[in-house]
Design a protein around this motif. Structure first.
Motif, short mmCIF file in Angstrom:
data_model
loop_
_atom_site.label_atom_id
_atom_site.label_comp_id
_atom_site.label_asym_id
_atom_site.label_seq_id
_atom_site.Cartn_x
_atom_site.Cartn_y
_atom_site.Cartn_z
N ALA A 1 -52.02 -42.40 8.69
CA ALA A 1 -53.26 -43.17 8.53
C ALA A 1 -53.83 -42.98 7.12
CB ALA A 1 -54.28 -42.74 9.58
N ALA A 2 -53.84 -41.75 6.64
CA ALA A 2 -54.37 -41.48 5.30
C ALA A 2 -53.52 -42.16 4.22
CB ALA A 2 -54.44 -39.98 5.05
N MET A 3 -52.20 -42.12 4.39
CA MET A 3 -51.32 -42.72 3.39
C MET A 3 -51.36 -44.24 3.42
SD MET A 3 -48.01 -40.20 3.48
CE MET A 3 -47.05 -41.14 2.31
N ALA A 4 -51.75 -44.82 4.55
CA ALA A 4 -51.73 -46.27 4.70
C ALA A 4 -53.01 -46.96 4.24
CB ALA A 4 -51.46 -46.64 6.17
N VAL A 5 -54.01 -46.18 3.83
CA VAL A 5 -55.25 -46.81 3.34
C VAL A 5 -54.88 -47.73 2.17
CG1 VAL A 5 -57.45 -46.39 2.17
CG2 VAL A 5 -56.75 -44.93 4.07
N PRO A 6 -55.28 -49.00 2.24
CA PRO A 6 -54.91 -49.94 1.17
C PRO A 6 -55.32 -49.44 -0.21
CG PRO A 6 -55.87 -51.11 3.02
CD PRO A 6 -56.07 -49.64 3.30
N ALA A 7 -54.41 -49.56 -1.15
CA ALA A 7 -54.65 -49.08 -2.51
C ALA A 7 -55.79 -49.85 -3.18
CB ALA A 7 -53.38 -49.19 -3.34
N THR A 8 -56.08 -51.05 -2.70
CA THR A 8 -57.18 -51.82 -3.29
C THR A 8 -58.53 -51.21 -2.95
OG1 THR A 8 -57.20 -53.30 -1.37
CG2 THR A 8 -55.90 -53.99 -3.29
N VAL A 9 -58.58 -50.41 -1.89
CA VAL A 9 -59.82 -49.77 -1.48
C VAL A 9 -59.96 -48.41 -2.15
CG1 VAL A 9 -61.06 -48.80 0.51
CG2 VAL A 9 -59.82 -50.95 0.73
N ALA A 10 -58.92 -47.61 -2.05
CA ALA A 10 -58.95 -46.27 -2.63
C ALA A 10 -57.55 -45.91 -3.10
CB ALA A 10 -59.42 -45.26 -1.59
N ALA A 11 -57.36 -45.96 -4.40
CA ALA A 11 -56.06 -45.58 -4.96
C ALA A 11 -56.09 -44.07 -5.20
CB ALA A 11 -55.80 -46.33 -6.25
N PRO A 12 -55.35 -43.33 -4.38
CA PRO A 12 -55.38 -41.87 -4.52
C PRO A 12 -54.80 -41.43 -5.86
CG PRO A 12 -54.23 -42.53 -2.50
CD PRO A 12 -54.49 -43.76 -3.29
N PRO A 13 -55.32 -40.35 -6.41
CA PRO A 13 -54.75 -39.82 -7.65
C PRO A 13 -53.37 -39.21 -7.36
CG PRO A 13 -56.46 -38.36 -6.82
CD PRO A 13 -56.47 -39.58 -5.95
#
Length: 181
Positions: free
Chosen positions: A48-60
């Motif tokens: 679930a954490a890895m699937a968060v859309p990159a347009t919303v939150a691009a993890p560092p």
């Protein structure tokens, strides 16, 4: 992962709900169920954490490395548990797939492919494995015609069809995540 936002949020929801149910399954009276449910809860919430859309939150980059470390530890644990029986190997494959995806995202954030043409070999092998796993899990959910016990004979945390449905949904989610690499 990278891809359209709406399917990404559906994937986040599916994985988080599966992880939550797996946490509830940890209340089972059967130790093997509790142990498996813990690993599956980690996998569900991690996916679930890895699937968060990159347009919303691009993890560092460090976040992807942290995912790789967490799932690397889960892979080592799964390898240790797998010595007791081959049915634990799926957890090892799943954890290794998560390490692989985190590694790809750490090295190529914001890209949809690895570059070049075609699907990389390891991604293709994982896609084949999880496709087979999803088909097998789906077939195991089909009614067999025999009913073992009636309602109320098995605790809700020990219902094999619910556990299998969780595994099926996580297998489908893993396929969706691998396709977006």
């Amino acid at each position: 992962m990278h891809g359209p936002a709406s399917p990404g949020w559906l994937l986040v929801t599916l994985c988080a709900a599966t992880g939550a149910y797996c946490l509830l399954r940890m209340r089972s009276s059967v130790e093997e169920q509790r142990r498996a449910a813990g690993g599956e809860a980690l996998m569900g919430f991690g996916m679930a954490a890895m699937a968060v859309p990159a347009t919303v939150a691009a993890p560092p980059r460090w976040a992807w490395l942290a995912y790789a470390a967490v799932f690397g530890a889960a892979a080592v644990r799964a390898l240790w548990v797998a010595r007791t029986g081959p049915h634990h190997l799926h957890h090892l494959v799943g954890a290794c797939a998560m390490v692989y995806m985190a590694g790809v995202m750490a090295t190529a954030p914001g890209r949809h492919t690895h570059g070049g043409s075609g699907v990389p070999l390891l991604t293709g092998v994982l896609l084949l494995y999880f496709t087979g796993y999803v088909l097998r899990s789906g077939l195991r959910l089909l009614p067999t015609g025999s009913v073992v016990g009636g309602p109320g004979t098995v605790g809700w945390a020990d219902r094999p069809e619910l556990s299998q449905a969780c595994r099926l949904s996580m297998g489908i989610a893993m396929l969706a995540m691998l396709v977006t690499l």
